[in-house]
Design a protein around this motif. Structure first.
Motif, PDB file in Angstrom:
ATOM      1  N   GLN A   1      15.896 -28.453   3.402  1.00 47.80           N
ATOM      2  CA  GLN A   1      15.381 -29.951   3.647  1.00 47.80           C
ATOM      3  C   GLN A   1      15.180 -30.707   2.061  1.00 47.80           C
ATOM      4  O   GLN A   1      14.973 -30.021   1.260  1.00 47.80           O
ATOM      5  N   SER A   2      15.429 -32.023   2.328  1.00 45.26           N
ATOM      6  CA  SER A   2      15.277 -32.815   1.133  1.00 45.26           C
ATOM      7  C   SER A   2      13.561 -32.812   0.602  1.00 45.26           C
ATOM      8  O   SER A   2      12.744 -32.742   1.428  1.00 45.26           O
ATOM      9  N   ALA A   3      13.597 -33.220  -0.671  1.00 43.66           N
ATOM     10  CA  ALA A   3      12.252 -33.144  -1.066  1.00 43.66           C
ATOM     11  C   ALA A   3      11.200 -34.313  -0.159  1.00 43.66           C
ATOM     12  O   ALA A   3      10.248 -34.420  -0.010  1.00 43.66           O
ATOM     13  N   THR A   4      11.957 -35.477   0.003  1.00 46.39           N
ATOM     14  CA  THR A   4      11.505 -36.284   0.747  1.00 46.39           C
ATOM     15  C   THR A   4      10.869 -36.254   2.239  1.00 46.39           C
ATOM     16  O   THR A   4       9.841 -36.319   2.437  1.00 46.39           O
ATOM     17  N   ILE A   5      11.828 -35.116   2.800  1.00 46.06           N
ATOM     18  CA  ILE A   5      11.348 -34.800   4.154  1.00 46.06           C
ATOM     19  C   ILE A   5      10.253 -33.688   4.033  1.00 46.06           C
ATOM     20  O   ILE A   5       9.420 -33.742   4.968  1.00 46.06           O
ATOM     21  N   ARG A   6      10.329 -33.091   3.032  1.00 42.65           N
ATOM     22  CA  ARG A   6       9.307 -31.904   2.855  1.00 42.65           C
ATOM     23  C   ARG A   6       8.033 -32.465   2.658  1.00 42.65           C
ATOM     24  O   ARG A   6       6.896 -32.028   2.991  1.00 42.65           O
ATOM     25  N   LEU A   7       7.939 -33.684   1.560  1.00 42.30           N
ATOM     26  CA  LEU A   7       6.911 -34.264   1.386  1.00 42.30           C
ATOM     27  C   LEU A   7       6.015 -34.782   2.522  1.00 42.30           C
ATOM     28  O   LEU A   7       4.857 -35.008   2.749  1.00 42.30           O
ATOM     29  N   GLN A   8       6.944 -35.416   3.310  1.00 45.81           N
ATOM     30  CA  GLN A   8       6.480 -36.090   4.669  1.00 45.81           C
ATOM     31  C   GLN A   8       5.834 -35.318   5.444  1.00 45.81           C
ATOM     32  O   GLN A   8       5.004 -35.466   6.251  1.00 45.81           O
ATOM     33  N   THR A   9       6.529 -33.971   5.639  1.00 48.59           N
ATOM     34  CA  THR A   9       5.817 -32.922   6.407  1.00 48.59           C
ATOM     35  C   THR A   9       4.494 -32.406   5.835  1.00 48.59           C
ATOM     36  O   THR A   9       3.748 -32.177   6.646  1.00 48.59           O
ATOM     37  N   LEU A  10       4.645 -32.494   4.622  1.00 48.03           N
ATOM     38  CA  LEU A  10       3.244 -32.293   4.056  1.00 48.03           C
ATOM     39  C   LEU A  10       2.041 -33.039   4.553  1.00 48.03           C
ATOM     40  O   LEU A  10       1.134 -32.539   4.704  1.00 48.03           O
ATOM     41  N   PHE A  11       2.451 -34.344   4.639  1.00 46.74           N
ATOM     42  CA  PHE A  11       1.558 -35.244   4.937  1.00 46.74           C
ATOM     43  C   PHE A  11       1.218 -34.953   6.208  1.00 46.74           C
ATOM     44  O   PHE A  11      -0.238 -35.050   6.560  1.00 46.74           O
TER      45      PHE A  11
ATOM     46  N   GLY B   1       0.071 -26.330  -7.180  1.00 43.21           N
ATOM     47  CA  GLY B   1       1.397 -25.831  -7.327  1.00 43.21           C
ATOM     48  C   GLY B   1       2.342 -26.193  -6.595  1.00 43.21           C
ATOM     49  O   GLY B   1       3.419 -26.603  -6.795  1.00 43.21           O
ATOM     50  N   ILE B   2       1.792 -26.135  -5.221  1.00 41.31           N
ATOM     51  CA  ILE B   2       3.127 -26.410  -4.140  1.00 41.31           C
ATOM     52  C   ILE B   2       3.550 -27.939  -4.056  1.00 41.31           C
ATOM     53  O   ILE B   2       4.726 -28.412  -4.222  1.00 41.31           O
ATOM     54  N   LEU B   3       2.644 -28.814  -4.117  1.00 41.38           N
ATOM     55  CA  LEU B   3       2.894 -30.213  -4.193  1.00 41.38           C
ATOM     56  C   LEU B   3       3.467 -30.672  -5.474  1.00 41.38           C
ATOM     57  O   LEU B   3       4.272 -31.365  -5.372  1.00 41.38           O
ATOM     58  N   GLU B   4       3.048 -30.287  -6.544  1.00 43.42           N
ATOM     59  CA  GLU B   4       3.459 -30.595  -8.009  1.00 43.42           C
ATOM     60  C   GLU B   4       5.014 -30.037  -8.160  1.00 43.42           C
ATOM     61  O   GLU B   4       5.900 -30.745  -8.389  1.00 43.42           O
ATOM     62  N   ASP B   5       5.192 -28.987  -7.666  1.00 46.08           N
ATOM     63  CA  ASP B   5       6.489 -28.417  -7.532  1.00 46.08           C
ATOM     64  C   ASP B   5       7.497 -29.497  -6.596  1.00 46.08           C
ATOM     65  O   ASP B   5       8.778 -29.359  -6.872  1.00 46.08           O
ATOM     66  N   LEU B   6       6.893 -29.616  -5.525  1.00 45.32           N
ATOM     67  CA  LEU B   6       7.704 -30.367  -4.481  1.00 45.32           C
ATOM     68  C   LEU B   6       8.255 -31.890  -5.236  1.00 45.32           C
ATOM     69  O   LEU B   6       9.356 -32.168  -5.002  1.00 45.32           O
ATOM     70  N   ILE B   7       7.098 -32.293  -5.880  1.00 47.81           N
ATOM     71  CA  ILE B   7       7.639 -33.747  -6.513  1.00 47.81           C
ATOM     72  C   ILE B   7       8.445 -33.367  -7.691  1.00 47.81           C
ATOM     73  O   ILE B   7       9.274 -34.264  -7.969  1.00 47.81           O
ATOM     74  N   ALA B   8       8.422 -32.216  -8.518  1.00 47.52           N
ATOM     75  CA  ALA B   8       9.262 -32.114  -9.682  1.00 47.52           C
ATOM     76  C   ALA B   8      10.845 -31.952  -8.991  1.00 47.52           C
ATOM     77  O   ALA B   8      11.730 -32.104  -9.635  1.00 47.52           O
ATOM     78  N   ASP B   9      10.752 -31.212  -7.883  1.00 51.16           N
ATOM     79  CA  ASP B   9      12.076 -30.819  -7.072  1.00 51.16           C
ATOM     80  C   ASP B   9      12.460 -32.227  -6.686  1.00 51.16           C
ATOM     81  O   ASP B   9      14.028 -32.587  -6.817  1.00 51.16           O
ATOM     82  N   GLY B  10      11.887 -33.122  -6.217  1.00 52.52           N
ATOM     83  CA  GLY B  10      12.378 -34.305  -5.673  1.00 52.52           C
ATOM     84  C   GLY B  10      12.970 -35.067  -7.359  1.00 52.52           C
ATOM     85  O   GLY B  10      13.765 -35.909  -6.957  1.00 52.52           O
TER      86      GLY B  10
END
Length: 223
Positions: A77-87, A129-138
């Motif tokens: 999944q894209s970083a955007t979709i994964r961040l939405q899923t995190l929320f 770490g998970i959140l920071e890595d997700l943003i860095a990947d985006g």
């Protein structure tokens, strides 16, 4: 040794008591009263209040981290979709484990608890770490362009989510999902504004710098 039969009721009552009174003000006797058992009977379940706090916060913390670890490993999944899923995950955990999840947020940073709570500090670090890595990947994928580092961006998003402890009450699954998406939309605006926001802020800074200080030598006090 197995817990007595009303253990679940005791943990739920403790969560409510810690939520409404705060951990320091709540007493085991108050929790026993909320459950509807004799005050002395609470000691059949725990030896002290800290044991109950541990029981209250353990489940939501473990569920949240387990779900986010799965999200981290989903690179399809894209970083955007994964961040939405995190929320969405976070709001769901807040709802499913209300008010225990908020008791966790209010107490897990304490330094006056026993070493048993050390694992939650480690879990918090893994969460960040998970959140920071997700943003860095985006950022690497060109999806995000935040005006700050991934670390600062992650801390800002945590602030949005953690502040929910002051106003959130569980709703229907659909309402919770809409709320999560609304919060995500606000967060996404900041993550994608990047250079344009930086230019706006730079212009504001330049304008502020051009305003001269008043000449204090000619300023008179008014009596």
């Amino acid at each position: 040794m197995a817990r007595p039969s009303r253990w679940t009721d005791v943990v739920e009552a403790a969560a409510e008591e810690f939520r409404s009174r705060g951990y320091d003000s709540a007493t085991l006797e108050d929790i026993a009263t909320r459950v509807g058992i004799l005050k002395g009977s609470i000691y059949n379940y725990v030896q002290n209040k800290e044991e109950l706090l541990l029981a209250v916060v353990e489940r939501p913390a473990e569920v949240l981290l387990a779900d986010l670890e799965q999200l981290r490993n989903d690179d399809q999944q894209s970083a955007t979709i994964r961040l939405q899923t995190l929320f969405r995950i976070q709001v769901r955990v807040f709802s499913d484990h209300y008010p225990a999840a908020f008791v966790y947020l209010r107490n897990i940073g304490r330094t006056d608890l026993s070493d048993k709570f050390g694992k939650f500090t480690e879990m918090d670090a893994r969460y960040m770490g998970i959140l920071e890595d997700l943003i860095a990947d985006g950022v690497r994928r060109g999806e995000f362009n935040p005006p700050v580092s991934p670390r600062i961006a992650a801390l800002s998003l945590v602030g949005i989510l953690n502040w929910m402890q002051h106003w959130f009450t569980p709703q229907s699954d659909e309402a919770n999902r809409r709320l999560a998406d609304d919060l995500f939309a606000m967060a996404l605006g900041g993550l994608t504004s990047g250079g344009s926001l930086a230019r706006i802020l730079a212009g504001t800074h330049d304008a502020a710098s051009s305003v001269s200080e008043p000449d204090r030598t000619t300023t008179r006090s008014v009596r």
